[in-house]
Every structure is written in C-alpha cells, then in structure tokens.
Motif scaffolding. Structure first.
Motif, PDB file in Angstrom:
ATOM      1  N   ILE A 100       0.853  -1.192   0.000  1.00 23.67           N
ATOM      2  CA  ILE A 100       0.000   0.000   0.000  1.00 23.67           C
ATOM      3  C   ILE A 100       0.883   1.235   0.000  1.00 23.67           C
ATOM      4  O   ILE A 100       1.775   1.374   0.844  1.00 23.67           O
ATOM      5  N   VAL A 101       0.627   2.147  -0.939  1.00 26.82           N
ATOM      6  CA  VAL A 101       1.373   3.408  -1.003  1.00 26.82           C
ATOM      7  C   VAL A 101       0.370   4.554  -0.848  1.00 26.82           C
ATOM      8  O   VAL A 101      -0.307   4.932  -1.806  1.00 26.82           O
ATOM      9  N   PRO A 102       0.222   5.112   0.360  1.00 28.74           N
ATOM     10  CA  PRO A 102      -0.772   6.163   0.572  1.00 28.74           C
ATOM     11  C   PRO A 102      -0.308   7.521   0.058  1.00 28.74           C
ATOM     12  O   PRO A 102       0.863   7.884   0.206  1.00 28.74           O
ATOM     13  N   VAL A 103      -1.241   8.243  -0.556  1.00 24.20           N
ATOM     14  CA  VAL A 103      -0.972   9.581  -1.075  1.00 24.20           C
ATOM     15  C   VAL A 103      -1.982  10.547  -0.466  1.00 24.20           C
ATOM     16  O   VAL A 103      -3.174  10.244  -0.365  1.00 24.20           O
ATOM     17  N   GLU A 104      -1.506  11.697  -0.078  1.00 24.43           N
ATOM     18  CA  GLU A 104      -2.325  12.700   0.607  1.00 24.43           C
ATOM     19  C   GLU A 104      -3.406  13.297  -0.308  1.00 24.43           C
ATOM     20  O   GLU A 104      -3.246  13.348  -1.539  1.00 24.43           O
ATOM     21  N   THR A 109     -10.349  19.850  -2.248  1.00 22.04           N
ATOM     22  CA  THR A 109     -11.326  18.889  -2.777  1.00 22.04           C
ATOM     23  C   THR A 109     -11.456  17.659  -1.895  1.00 22.04           C
ATOM     24  O   THR A 109     -12.446  16.931  -1.982  1.00 22.04           O
ATOM     25  N   TRP A 110     -10.420  17.377  -1.089  1.00 24.65           N
ATOM     26  CA  TRP A 110     -10.360  16.235  -0.177  1.00 24.65           C
ATOM     27  C   TRP A 110     -10.236  14.906  -0.924  1.00 24.65           C
ATOM     28  O   TRP A 110     -10.240  13.846  -0.299  1.00 24.65           O
ATOM     29  N   ASN A 111     -10.100  14.954  -2.245  1.00 23.61           N
ATOM     30  CA  ASN A 111      -9.781  13.766  -3.041  1.00 23.61           C
ATOM     31  C   ASN A 111      -8.271  13.676  -3.227  1.00 23.61           C
ATOM     32  O   ASN A 111      -7.552  14.659  -3.024  1.00 23.61           O
ATOM     33  N   ILE A 112      -7.796  12.512  -3.642  1.00 25.44           N
ATOM     34  CA  ILE A 112      -6.370  12.292  -3.823  1.00 25.44           C
ATOM     35  C   ILE A 112      -5.766  13.385  -4.705  1.00 25.44           C
ATOM     36  O   ILE A 112      -6.349  13.797  -5.713  1.00 25.44           O
ATOM     37  N   GLY A 322       2.516  -1.077  12.988  1.00 30.08           N
ATOM     38  CA  GLY A 322       3.846  -1.665  12.844  1.00 30.08           C
ATOM     39  C   GLY A 322       4.475  -1.475  11.489  1.00 30.08           C
ATOM     40  O   GLY A 322       5.589  -1.953  11.242  1.00 30.08           O
ATOM     41  N   GLN A 323       3.757  -0.794  10.580  1.00 26.53           N
ATOM     42  CA  GLN A 323       4.324  -0.541   9.255  1.00 26.53           C
ATOM     43  C   GLN A 323       4.896   0.866   9.198  1.00 26.53           C
ATOM     44  O   GLN A 323       4.464   1.761   9.928  1.00 26.53           O
ATOM     45  N   ASP A 324       5.846   1.058   8.318  1.00 24.57           N
ATOM     46  CA  ASP A 324       6.580   2.320   8.249  1.00 24.57           C
ATOM     47  C   ASP A 324       5.861   3.272   7.295  1.00 24.57           C
ATOM     48  O   ASP A 324       6.241   3.416   6.125  1.00 24.57           O
ATOM     49  N   TRP A 325       4.812   3.931   7.798  1.00 28.13           N
ATOM     50  CA  TRP A 325       4.053   4.843   6.951  1.00 28.13           C
ATOM     51  C   TRP A 325       4.724   6.208   6.889  1.00 28.13           C
ATOM     52  O   TRP A 325       5.338   6.652   7.866  1.00 28.13           O
ATOM     53  N   PRO A 326       4.593   6.906   5.768  1.00 31.74           N
ATOM     54  CA  PRO A 326       5.136   8.271   5.688  1.00 31.74           C
ATOM     55  C   PRO A 326       4.304   9.218   6.546  1.00 31.74           C
ATOM     56  O   PRO A 326       3.194   8.884   6.977  1.00 31.74           O
ATOM     57  N   ALA A 327       4.822  10.398   6.798  1.00 31.26           N
ATOM     58  CA  ALA A 327       4.042  11.429   7.483  1.00 31.26           C
ATOM     59  C   ALA A 327       2.862  11.826   6.588  1.00 31.26           C
ATOM     60  O   ALA A 327       3.016  12.035   5.376  1.00 31.26           O
ATOM     61  N   LEU A 328       1.679  11.900   7.174  1.00 34.37           N
ATOM     62  CA  LEU A 328       0.458  12.215   6.422  1.00 34.37           C
ATOM     63  C   LEU A 328      -0.311  13.331   7.140  1.00 34.37           C
ATOM     64  O   LEU A 328      -1.434  13.129   7.626  1.00 34.37           O
ATOM     65  N   PRO A 329       0.276  14.521   7.196  1.00 32.99           N
ATOM     66  CA  PRO A 329      -0.325  15.597   8.006  1.00 32.99           C
ATOM     67  C   PRO A 329      -1.658  16.105   7.463  1.00 32.99           C
ATOM     68  O   PRO A 329      -2.534  16.476   8.249  1.00 32.99           O
ATOM     69  N   VAL A 330      -1.822  16.155   6.142  1.00 34.72           N
ATOM     70  CA  VAL A 330      -3.086  16.642   5.587  1.00 34.72           C
ATOM     71  C   VAL A 330      -4.220  15.698   5.973  1.00 34.72           C
ATOM     72  O   VAL A 330      -5.297  16.123   6.423  1.00 34.72           O
ATOM     73  N   THR A 331      -3.977  14.403   5.811  1.00 34.49           N
ATOM     74  CA  THR A 331      -4.985  13.403   6.177  1.00 34.49           C
ATOM     75  C   THR A 331      -5.341  13.512   7.655  1.00 34.49           C
ATOM     76  O   THR A 331      -6.522  13.482   8.027  1.00 34.49           O
ATOM     77  N   GLU A 332      -4.352  13.657   8.508  1.00 36.54           N
ATOM     78  CA  GLU A 332      -4.611  13.708   9.944  1.00 36.54           C
ATOM     79  C   GLU A 332      -5.402  14.964  10.313  1.00 36.54           C
ATOM     80  O   GLU A 332      -6.304  14.916  11.171  1.00 36.54           O
TER      81      GLU A 332
END
Length: 364
Positions: A100-104, A109-112, A322-332
């Motif tokens: 899984i590669v999450p993108v902010e 628009t709150w869409n990818i 336990g997975q190494d996720w990137p920082a996701l400040p917009v999502t948070e």
C-alpha cells in the motif's frame, strides 16, 4: 423535531411495492444465484455507466480485490491509494499481498492529490486506485495522464459515486476498471451486501467472471483458483428497481447539497470544493471545522444526527500497525476536523434549514 443522520426505511419507502414485486418474482423463479435477474442488472448497470461489462460480486471490497487479482497484481507490486479513504480500499491491496502506497488528499477537494501521485511512483508501482470520495469524482484527467506515462492501470474505487460524472462521463467508466459497493446506505443501495465491477476490458471481464465463481465458467470445471463472490438474485432484482430511480434520487441529493451550501455560506465551516466539470452525487455532505467534536456534541444534543467519515485514518488503525508509513499531516488534519451532516433524497428544505440553524447557533 429531530433529524436522523440517515433513515433507510424512508429511503426505500417510495419503492417498496416494486421491491416486493421484484423479490416475489425471484422467489417464484426458483433460481437464486447467477440467474436472469443478475444478468439483467449487469447489463443495465453497464449501460448506465457507459461501459461494456458489469460483473456482480458479493460486496465492494471483493470488487476491488478481484480487480487487482484480475490484473495479476500481488506480492512485490505497489498500488497507490488515497491516505484518507475508508479501510476497504487499503484492505483490497493488502489481500493480494501488494504494498500500500498512501498519497495525501488535496486540501480543498479532499480527493487524492494528482500532484503528489507522481512523487509516489516507483519501478514497482502497478496501479493507481483513486477514490471518488463522498460522491465527487477525483481529478481523473490528470490521474489518467500520469498512469499512461508510467504504464499503470487506473482502478476506480467508485463505492460512493453511483451516477457521478467527470467531464460528462459517469464514474465506473473513467479508468480501466471500477469497483462499486451496493451497501444499503449507498446512493444505489441493496437490502444487504452487494458489489459490482465495471470495465471495457473484455479479457479482464472474462477472467473476473471466473474468479468470482470458484474460478469456473463451466460447472465443476475450474480454470483458476477463484473465490465465491456473487451478487445474488434477490439483491440484483432490488437493485434493478432502484437503478430506475437513481438519477432522480441523485438530483434530490444535489438540491439538498445546494441548500446546505447556501445556508452555511456565512458560517466558519469549510465546505468541500467540487471542481468545474465534476458532478458530485453527494453520497455524503461533509463540513470541516477545528471545533468538530464540540459541534457534533451540540448537534446531537439538539436532535441532529451526524457521523464522522472516518474518525481514525487507515495508517492509524491497529490492522496496519507496525508498518513504516510516511508522514500524512493533511490526512490527519482532515480526519480530525470533518463531520458529515444528514444527507438523503427525502430531506426537505425545512430539514436543511433546521440543521443549518443549529450549526449557526453553535458558532453564534
């Protein structure tokens, strides 16, 4: 007077006689799986979405999971997904063993955010899976252009976007394939779980029809190791009834959304931006405020039902710990501030005015 967040009895009430007739028709037929109702619904929904194929499956998660299997995406591959989606999008990728590669999301628009997608592509990337969040299509022109340059497939998560349009084309026909959910609360909702895949890819469609049915197209002959994921005849019959009214229901949702937007224009809440050329079907009406929790408590105390979609981002869920996720400040930030107000085709202008009055009173 109280206003429920959603009352499915009221949603289905106008169609109840036709739904009962459809269920009786199935009962009398004596054929309950992969029969005439499902075949007819698949044809009708494919036509509605403007594609050649629709494959009915058991639910929306299965739809996304099977598309990935249909493209032979698995261990060692990467799939780009929105960081701020429902967990089903992520689960579909994890079920095939891909990364899984999450993108902010875009902040307005709150869409990818297409600008962030390209930064996430690596030699292992196989697909981009945009979500048409809350019923508003993602920016598909930009996403398709990126995918074409990098030879990636585009898989729409259209679970919230039945009937939505982008550039005049409906969701379900904007990528290489799309997964839909017919969970009862969706714009096109069944009376239980259900899902579908839409595509113009003849080869993919043939493989998916086998995969959903134990890997078989001929009884007791199994060409691949498939699963049991079939949209049943009763749900297909119900969906055929409701599909006839989907555009009218979506138009009523759009009127409710417009009334909200006008009534809340002079309040501190932030509203989702819907870009030009994009037609949302307003599966949800979501507002944003740093005072979300206090606002929700206030509305609850005054008889207004609300929901949070979704209170805990996927990367914070125990399922993905336990997975190494990137920082996701917009999502948070978004997930800490968004609140879904009542949205349904049966809501009246007076209902919207009552909700808006309580929002204004909170900030008053």
């Amino acid at each position: 007077m109280s206003i429920d967040f959603l009352n499915l009895g009221r949603v289905n009430a106008p169609y109840e006689p036709a739904i009962r007739d459809a269920i009786d028709r199935v009962l009398r037929s004596g054929y309950y799986i992969l029969g005439q109702e499902t075949a007819a619904f698949e044809q009708e929904f494919a036509h509605y979405c403007g594609v050649r194929h629709c494959i009915g499956v058991a639910n929306g998660l299965d739809a996304l999971h099977l598309i990935l299997r249909g493209y032979d995406i698995g261990a060692g591959d990467e799939v780009i997904v929105p960081a701020n989606t429902f967990i089903a999008t992520w689960l579909a990728v994890s079920l095939v063993g891909a990364r899984i590669v999450p993108v902010e999301p875009d902040e307005s628009t709150w869409n990818i955010d297409p600008q962030r997608i390209e930064e996430a592509i690596t030699p292992r990337t196989r697909a981009i899976m945009p979500v048409h969040l809350y019923g508003a299509p993602a920016q598909m022109d930009a996403i398709r252009e990126i995918a074409q340059r990098h030879r990636l497939c585009v898989i729409e998560d259209a679970a919230q976007a039945h009937g939505a349009r982008y550039g005049g084309r409906r969701a379900g026909g904007l990528g290489d394939a799309a997964g839909f959910s017919f969970y009862p609360g969706k714009n096109l909702g069944a009376l239980g779980d259900g899902g579908a895949i839409t595509t113009n890819d003849d080869e993919l469609a043939e493989r998916l029809r086998k995969l959903r049915n134990y890997g078989s197209s001929i009884k007791y002959q199994h060409d691949v190791a498939g699963v049991n994921s079939r949209l049943d005849e009763i749900q297909s019959a119900v969906l055929r009834v409701k599909l006839q009214h989907l555009d009218a229901d979506n138009a009523r949702r759009a009127a409710v959304a417009q009334a909200y937007r006008e009534a809340l224009a002079d309040t501190p809440v932030e509203l989702m931006r819907v870009p030009g050329g994009t037609e949302s079907v307003w599966h949800l009406f979501v507002v944003r405020t740093p005072e979300r929790d206090a606002l929700r408590d206030y509305l609850t105390a005054h008889g207004i039902g609300t929901q949070i979609h979704y209170p805990l981002p996927c990367h914070r869920q125990e399922a993905f710990a336990g997975q190494d996720w990137p920082a996701l400040p917009v999502t948070e930030r978004l997930q800490a501030q968004i609140l879904s107000l009542p949205m349904a085709p049966y809501l009246s202008v007076d209902d919207v005015a009552q909700v808006a009055a309580q929002v204004k009173a909170f900030f008053g």
